[in-house]
Design an enzyme around this catalytic site. Structure first.
Site, PDB file in Angstrom:
ATOM      1  N   LEU A 113       0.764  -9.592  10.889  1.00 57.70           N
ATOM      2  CA  LEU A 113      -0.984  -9.383  10.257  1.00 57.70           C
ATOM      3  C   LEU A 113      -1.236  -9.330   8.981  1.00 57.70           C
ATOM      4  O   LEU A 113      -2.250  -9.911   8.291  1.00 57.70           O
ATOM      5  CB  LEU A 113      -1.890  -8.031  10.785  1.00 57.70           C
ATOM      6  CG  LEU A 113      -1.824  -7.941  12.563  1.00 57.70           C
ATOM      7  CD1 LEU A 113      -2.738  -6.879  13.141  1.00 57.70           C
ATOM      8  CD2 LEU A 113      -2.073  -9.473  13.072  1.00 57.70           C
ATOM      9  N   GLY A 114      -0.103  -8.867   8.057  1.00 66.21           N
ATOM     10  CA  GLY A 114      -0.349  -8.751   6.552  1.00 66.21           C
ATOM     11  C   GLY A 114       0.619  -7.927   6.017  1.00 66.21           C
ATOM     12  O   GLY A 114       1.494  -7.331   6.738  1.00 66.21           O
ATOM     13  N   THR A 138      -7.064  -3.878   7.994  1.00 72.62           N
ATOM     14  CA  THR A 138      -5.665  -4.270   7.945  1.00 72.62           C
ATOM     15  C   THR A 138      -5.461  -4.626   6.293  1.00 72.62           C
ATOM     16  O   THR A 138      -4.428  -4.279   5.608  1.00 72.62           O
ATOM     17  CB  THR A 138      -5.238  -5.636   8.509  1.00 72.62           C
ATOM     18  OG1 THR A 138      -5.471  -5.270   9.837  1.00 72.62           O
ATOM     19  CG2 THR A 138      -3.780  -6.221   8.175  1.00 72.62           C
ATOM     20  N   HIS A 178      -5.411  -1.595   4.478  1.00 76.37           N
ATOM     21  CA  HIS A 178      -4.043  -0.716   4.662  1.00 76.37           C
ATOM     22  C   HIS A 178      -3.123  -1.504   3.516  1.00 76.37           C
ATOM     23  O   HIS A 178      -2.105  -0.822   2.786  1.00 76.37           O
ATOM     24  CB  HIS A 178      -3.380  -1.061   6.254  1.00 76.37           C
ATOM     25  CG  HIS A 178      -2.084  -0.783   6.395  1.00 76.37           C
ATOM     26  ND1 HIS A 178      -1.677   0.466   6.996  1.00 76.37           N
ATOM     27  CD2 HIS A 178      -0.933  -1.297   6.084  1.00 76.37           C
ATOM     28  CE1 HIS A 178      -0.444   0.271   7.200  1.00 76.37           C
ATOM     29  NE2 HIS A 178       0.071  -0.722   6.602  1.00 76.37           N
ATOM     30  N   GLU A 179      -3.146  -2.749   3.590  1.00 76.96           N
ATOM     31  CA  GLU A 179      -2.146  -3.596   2.558  1.00 76.96           C
ATOM     32  C   GLU A 179      -2.636  -3.317   1.158  1.00 76.96           C
ATOM     33  O   GLU A 179      -1.679  -3.140   0.289  1.00 76.96           O
ATOM     34  CB  GLU A 179      -2.212  -4.952   2.828  1.00 76.96           C
ATOM     35  CG  GLU A 179      -1.731  -5.266   4.134  1.00 76.96           C
ATOM     36  CD  GLU A 179      -0.359  -5.060   4.599  1.00 76.96           C
ATOM     37  OE1 GLU A 179       0.336  -4.722   3.832  1.00 76.96           O
ATOM     38  OE2 GLU A 179      -0.040  -4.850   5.802  1.00 76.96           O
ATOM     39  N   HIS A 182      -0.722  -0.238   0.121  1.00 82.69           N
ATOM     40  CA  HIS A 182       0.797  -0.615  -0.128  1.00 82.69           C
ATOM     41  C   HIS A 182       0.879  -0.894  -1.623  1.00 82.69           C
ATOM     42  O   HIS A 182       1.707  -0.499  -2.642  1.00 82.69           O
ATOM     43  CB  HIS A 182       1.572  -1.556   0.826  1.00 82.69           C
ATOM     44  CG  HIS A 182       1.539  -1.112   2.056  1.00 82.69           C
ATOM     45  ND1 HIS A 182       2.050   0.113   2.234  1.00 82.69           N
ATOM     46  CD2 HIS A 182       1.753  -1.702   3.323  1.00 82.69           C
ATOM     47  CE1 HIS A 182       2.545   0.386   3.734  1.00 82.69           C
ATOM     48  NE2 HIS A 182       2.105  -0.792   4.169  1.00 82.69           N
ATOM     49  N   HIS A 186       3.756   3.989   4.547  1.00 77.38           N
ATOM     50  CA  HIS A 186       3.332   4.377   6.022  1.00 77.38           C
ATOM     51  C   HIS A 186       3.325   5.796   6.183  1.00 77.38           C
ATOM     52  O   HIS A 186       4.328   6.272   5.436  1.00 77.38           O
ATOM     53  CB  HIS A 186       4.007   3.648   6.967  1.00 77.38           C
ATOM     54  CG  HIS A 186       3.917   2.121   6.904  1.00 77.38           C
ATOM     55  ND1 HIS A 186       4.890   1.240   7.155  1.00 77.38           N
ATOM     56  CD2 HIS A 186       2.851   1.347   6.894  1.00 77.38           C
ATOM     57  CE1 HIS A 186       4.450  -0.168   6.892  1.00 77.38           C
ATOM     58  NE2 HIS A 186       3.099   0.147   6.841  1.00 77.38           N
ATOM     59  N   ASP A 199       6.617  10.392   3.873  1.00 76.69           N
ATOM     60  CA  ASP A 199       5.909   9.376   3.013  1.00 76.69           C
ATOM     61  C   ASP A 199       5.914   9.992   1.565  1.00 76.69           C
ATOM     62  O   ASP A 199       5.300   9.091   0.524  1.00 76.69           O
ATOM     63  CB  ASP A 199       4.676   9.025   3.544  1.00 76.69           C
ATOM     64  CG  ASP A 199       3.540  10.209   3.758  1.00 76.69           C
ATOM     65  OD1 ASP A 199       4.015  11.336   3.463  1.00 76.69           O
ATOM     66  OD2 ASP A 199       2.438  10.082   4.189  1.00 76.69           O
ATOM     67  N   THR A 259      -0.373  14.553   4.232  1.00 81.37           N
ATOM     68  CA  THR A 259      -0.254  13.805   5.486  1.00 81.37           C
ATOM     69  C   THR A 259       0.741  14.302   6.310  1.00 81.37           C
ATOM     70  O   THR A 259       2.075  14.408   5.887  1.00 81.37           O
ATOM     71  CB  THR A 259      -0.257  12.380   5.240  1.00 81.37           C
ATOM     72  OG1 THR A 259       1.262  12.055   4.574  1.00 81.37           O
ATOM     73  CG2 THR A 259      -1.156  11.549   4.357  1.00 81.37           C
TER      74      THR A 259
END
Length: 377
Positions: free
Chosen positions: A132-133, A185, A188-189, A192, A198, A214, A219
């Site tokens: 997806l990416g 998505t 999310h990218e 990064h 993640h 991570d 988290t």
């Protein structure tokens, strides 16, 4: 770096298409930008779904995004670069980055030190929507393994499968695609791109994921990714006293878009550190104190109703006077100094030609209180 500083990043979308279907409508690209600013600025109403144990950790990152208004040659642009290509897909069984180079059938990046480049293209493999990416962190970003970094500056940016760009993409109809219909998505990218891993830490094969972190301590540990669902009973690592469940609400998990609703305070610290240390030239011309007033609303967008509604809270009108300007993407002024004297202001748009326009609300000192790009259909 002051904590109230807002980083503004200019974005260009390279839309690579060999069919009309893949040449996504402006409205999907614009809605993707709205999602960026909604989610990174914690303006998403679904933060109400965050479990009590995590609610205090959710934070406004004070990172926001605007369409690039000038291309690398200094020409006006709306930030959407459409390129017809001969390749039907850029997907593969490994990341080849072909979409980022005209010599390999794609389109070259705009200066990656000045723009966030987003390539929108077909990433399917044998007609399967497998990826997806993806995005790379900058070289030497903390908490990453050496092989994860961007290969070179001209590879830098984000790649998105065309079927998941924007809200309610008509191609996101089943499986992981259907769970990815809210534009997250891309959020999310960008995480990064700004140095986030993640939440499950990407353990190598054969390694217990509960032993891999991570690098961010607000988290909780989790051993594996979510499966495009919203399972709030997941607790894949029992750490004893003070154990916490998996944070499936986090944008950096693989949960469904109905579940992803937050960045944490320490994730925000990493992203802001990465911007200042590794991507400082991307935002340097646009860093400013926060002037966006969340409660101001300009709608509908896209606009096809013959009128534009501008809402201003009564308490703001007690202390400020506001006006509205609108320019086209070439800088030509369409409206200038329209007084906004009411909490609800209705502006006729019947004579506005189709296209993308920059709408600004200014206070009496000329300070921009709200800026949006509005698509008129």
């Amino acid at each position: 770096m002051r904590s109230d500083t807002v980083f503004t990043i200019p974005v260009v979308f390279h839309v690579l298409h060999n069919t009309n279907a893949k040449n996504l409508h402006d409205s999907l690209i614009i809605s993707q930008m709205e999602v960026f600013n909604r989610d990174f600025r914690k303006r998403n109403a679904d933060t109400s779904t965050i479990r009590e144990i995590f609610r205090s950790r959710a934070i406004d990152t004070r990172i926001q995004f605007v369409f690039a208004d000038r291309d690398p040659q200094g020409n006006p642009t709306n930030g959407i670069n459409r390129v017809r290509v001969t390749r039907s897909t850029f997907g593969g069984f490994s990341l080849n980055d072909d979409m980022k180079f005209s010599s390999r059938g794609g389109v070259d990046a705009w200066n990656t030190s000045k723009y966030l480049n987003i390539w929108v293209c077909d990433l399917s493999v044998n007609n399967i929507d497998a990826l997806l990416g993806y995005a790379y962190p900058p070289v030497d970003a903390p908490n990453w393994n050496p092989g994860a970094f961007v290969p070179s500056p001209d590879h830098d940016g984000i790649v998105l499968h065309y079927k998941i760009v924007g809200r309610n993409n008509p191609f996101a109809t089943s499986g992981a695609l259907a769970a990815s219909r809210d534009g997250r998505t891309a959020v999310h990218e960008v995480g990064h791109y700004l140095g986030l891993r993640h939440t499950w830490g990407d353990p190598p094969n054969g390694v217990n994921g509960c032993n891999v972190d991570d690098g961010i301590d607000d988290t909780p540990l989790n051993s594996s990714r979510a499966n495009f669902d919203c399972n709030k009973t997941r607790n894949t690592c029992n750490t004893g006293a003070g154990d916490e469940p998996d944070m499936v609400e986090n944008y950096m998990d693989y949960s469904s878009h109905t579940c992803q609703v937050m960045f944490t305070a320490k994730q925000t610290g990493i992203m802001r550190f990465v911007l200042t240390q590794f991507r400082s030239t991307v935002y340097s011309a646009a860093i400013s104190t926060d002037t966006i007033v969340e409660a101001f609303k300009i709608f509908p967008n896209p606009n096809r109703e013959g009128r534009l509604t501008v809402e201003i809270p009564e308490e703001q009108l007690k202390t400020h006077r506001y006006t509205l300007d609108m320019t086209d993407m070439n800088g030509r002024r369409i409206w200038n100094g329209i007084a906004l004297n009411s909490s609800v202001n209705l502006l006729g748009t019947q004579l506005v030609a189709r296209g993308v326009y920059i709408v600004r609300i200014l206070d009496e000192t000329g300070r921009v209180a709200r800026l949006e790009r509005v698509l008129f259909l």
